[in-house]
Design a protein around this motif. Structure first.
Motif, PDB file in Angstrom:
ATOM      1  N   TRP A 175       0.827  -1.225   0.000  1.00  0.00           N
ATOM      2  CA  TRP A 175       0.000   0.000   0.000  1.00  0.00           C
ATOM      3  C   TRP A 175       0.853   1.264   0.000  1.00  0.00           C
ATOM      4  N   ARG A 176       2.130   1.126  -0.302  1.00  0.00           N
ATOM      5  CA  ARG A 176       3.018   2.295  -0.295  1.00  0.00           C
ATOM      6  C   ARG A 176       2.500   3.356  -1.253  1.00  0.00           C
ATOM      7  N   GLY A 177       2.611   4.601  -0.852  1.00  0.00           N
ATOM      8  CA  GLY A 177       2.146   5.682  -1.710  1.00  0.00           C
ATOM      9  C   GLY A 177       1.618   6.855  -0.901  1.00  0.00           C
ATOM     10  N   ALA A 178       1.042   7.818  -1.607  1.00  0.00           N
ATOM     11  CA  ALA A 178       0.627   9.076  -0.981  1.00  0.00           C
ATOM     12  C   ALA A 178      -0.459   8.870   0.064  1.00  0.00           C
TER      13      ALA A 178
ATOM     14  N   PHE B 286      10.656   8.175   8.220  1.00  0.00           N
ATOM     15  CA  PHE B 286      11.374   6.995   7.740  1.00  0.00           C
ATOM     16  C   PHE B 286      10.726   6.435   6.479  1.00  0.00           C
ATOM     17  N   LEU B 287       9.417   6.201   6.518  1.00  0.00           N
ATOM     18  CA  LEU B 287       8.755   5.582   5.374  1.00  0.00           C
ATOM     19  C   LEU B 287       8.625   6.557   4.205  1.00  0.00           C
ATOM     20  N   GLY B 288       8.472   7.837   4.496  1.00  0.00           N
ATOM     21  CA  GLY B 288       8.482   8.824   3.419  1.00  0.00           C
ATOM     22  C   GLY B 288       9.816   8.830   2.691  1.00  0.00           C
ATOM     23  N   GLY B 289      10.919   8.748   3.462  1.00  0.00           N
ATOM     24  CA  GLY B 289      12.240   8.662   2.845  1.00  0.00           C
ATOM     25  C   GLY B 289      12.419   7.383   2.047  1.00  0.00           C
ATOM     26  N   ALA B 290      11.910   6.260   2.601  1.00  0.00           N
ATOM     27  CA  ALA B 290      12.046   4.970   1.917  1.00  0.00           C
ATOM     28  C   ALA B 290      11.236   4.928   0.631  1.00  0.00           C
ATOM     29  N   TRP B 291      10.036   5.498   0.637  1.00  0.00           N
ATOM     30  CA  TRP B 291       9.144   5.414  -0.521  1.00  0.00           C
ATOM     31  C   TRP B 291       9.468   6.436  -1.603  1.00  0.00           C
ATOM     32  N   TYR B 292       9.929   7.626  -1.186  1.00  0.00           N
ATOM     33  CA  TYR B 292      10.111   8.712  -2.162  1.00  0.00           C
ATOM     34  C   TYR B 292      11.548   9.218  -2.245  1.00  0.00           C
ATOM     35  N   GLY B 293      12.472   8.564  -1.536  1.00  0.00           N
ATOM     36  CA  GLY B 293      13.850   9.042  -1.518  1.00  0.00           C
ATOM     37  C   GLY B 293      14.499   9.125  -2.881  1.00  0.00           C
ATOM     38  N   ARG B 294      14.281   8.105  -3.723  1.00  0.00           N
ATOM     39  CA  ARG B 294      14.915   8.095  -5.049  1.00  0.00           C
ATOM     40  C   ARG B 294      14.398   9.215  -5.940  1.00  0.00           C
ATOM     41  N   GLN B 295      13.135   9.608  -5.750  1.00  0.00           N
ATOM     42  CA  GLN B 295      12.590  10.719  -6.535  1.00  0.00           C
ATOM     43  C   GLN B 295      13.048  12.075  -5.990  1.00  0.00           C
ATOM     44  N   ILE B 296      13.244  12.136  -4.660  1.00  0.00           N
ATOM     45  CA  ILE B 296      13.586  13.413  -4.033  1.00  0.00           C
ATOM     46  C   ILE B 296      15.054  13.769  -4.236  1.00  0.00           C
ATOM     47  N   LEU B 297      15.932  12.762  -4.205  1.00  0.00           N
ATOM     48  CA  LEU B 297      17.370  13.029  -4.277  1.00  0.00           C
ATOM     49  C   LEU B 297      17.780  13.880  -5.483  1.00  0.00           C
TER      50      LEU B 297
END
Length: 358
Positions: free
Chosen positions: A155-158, A193-204
């Motif tokens: 269910w990962r997501g916004a 933590f989960l925000g970083g895990a789910w969206y980290g690759r897009q944010i970097l």
């Protein structure tokens, strides 16, 4: 298509200097915080340093968990068995080892100045296997967050992140006694933590393309939140969470600015790549040093907190080197545990074969 997405997620994130530097800033803020707490409990700190520590409060742990989440994204794509072995067992093992060593230190070496009951009871040690009461709760919580991240992966997501933020806002308004504070912290820090895990690759990539904009937004938003607090709005719902978001922007932007100096960048990256040894040992060094100062009847001074912080970081890194392979195998990783379990299984297997042959 799905397999290619899974492979992309499972690919380990390449080492990024500013992430290591940001980890260093986070651990340095944690060390400063604990030095200030212990010293101020014994009236050895100045009010100025206490106020400075409060300014950093919304930054240190949200930054730590966000960075941990960014680096954890690939691990959450692993099968359950690998995730449990590499992350969940790893962090819980480290928590149990260092929590036990700290309890023994408090019982036989030096009383914990802020929690004199630490080390007094075996029952307390057993209860801390479930609920942390010491500074090692971060390791305990990482084991939980990796498990939670894997459970929520379908269910990962916004929408899931919004639910976690809502739970964090509720937790922010609840006051709980010390034994339950770690449970409350799960809800407070799960979005980071989960925000970083789910969206980290897009944010970097966005961070690396627009660091100046991020720094400006961080300074502006953190300044606005400080003004909001000065107006007496600290108890308004969501204030703490918004302050942490502003602090994140400020910390990441400031990290980029600091990394423009090659000397500072190299120093921060070194510390950032050794956060675990610093995290698990610095509290003992600070507690021991302050106890020694009390024996010398020292008075409050501006130099005490910076000196304690430098001593804690340097002492932690030195101990890591002195412990050598033993520390690397048993105290800073779970390799020794896995080797012991493999040897135990092999012994049982051999014993079974011999029993059948006889």
């Amino acid at each position: 298509m799905e397999s290619s997405i899974a492979n992309h997620r499972a690919a380990k994130l390449p080492r990024v200097d500013w992430i290591d530097a940001a980890k260093a800033i986070s651990i340095l803020l944690v060390v400063f915080h604990h030095a200030q707490l212990v010293a101020s409990s014994e009236h050895l700190s100045w009010d100025f340093l206490t106020r400075l520590d409060r300014l950093a409060q919304p930054i240190r742990m949200p930054l730590f968990f966000s960075l941990s989440g960014i680096l954890a994204g690939s691990a959450l794509a692993l099968p359950w068995k690998q995730l449990l072995k590499r992350k969940v067992v790893f962090y819980y093992y480290l928590y149990v080892v260092w929590m036990t060593l700290f309890w023994l230190y408090c019982r036989y070496v030096q009383v914990e100045l802020r929690q004199p009951e630490m080390g007094q009871s075996v029952g307390l040690l057993v209860s801390m296997l479930v609920l942390p009461r010491s500074g090692f709760w971060f390791l305990w919580m990482l084991a939980i967050f990796f498990t939670l991240g894997k459970l929520l992966d379908p269910w990962r997501g916004a929408l899931a992140l919004c639910v976690l933020v809502a739970l964090a806002l509720v937790a922010e308004m609840i006051s709980v006694p010390l034994p339950l504070r770690a449970v409350r912290n799960i809800f407070l820090y799960a979005p980071f933590f989960l925000g970083g895990a789910w969206y980290g690759r897009q944010i970097l990539p966005l961070i690396q393309r627009r660091p100046l904009l991020l720094l400006a937004l961080g300074v502006l938003s953190y300044g606005v939140m400080m003004l909001w607090l000065r107006l007496g709005m600290a108890d308004m719902p969501g204030t703490g969470f918004l302050l942490s978001i502003a602090g994140l922007l400020l910390a990441i932007g400031a990290t980029w600015l600091l990394c423009r100096s090659e000397t500072i960048r190299r120093a921060l990256c070194y510390i950032g790549r050794n956060t675990l040894p610093i995290y698990v040992v610095h509290g003992v060094i600070i507690n021991t040093a302050v106890a020694a100062m009390l024996g010398m009847s020292l008075q409050a001074s501006l130099w005490i907190i910076p000196m304690l912080s430098v001593l804690a970081v340097a002492g932690s890194l030195l101990l890591r080197r002195l412990l050598g392979p033993f520390g690397a195998r048993w105290l800073y990783s779970a390799d020794g545990l896995h080797m012991a379990l493999q040897s135990f299984r092999a012994a049982l297997h051999t014993r079974g074969i011999l029993a059948r042959q006889s």
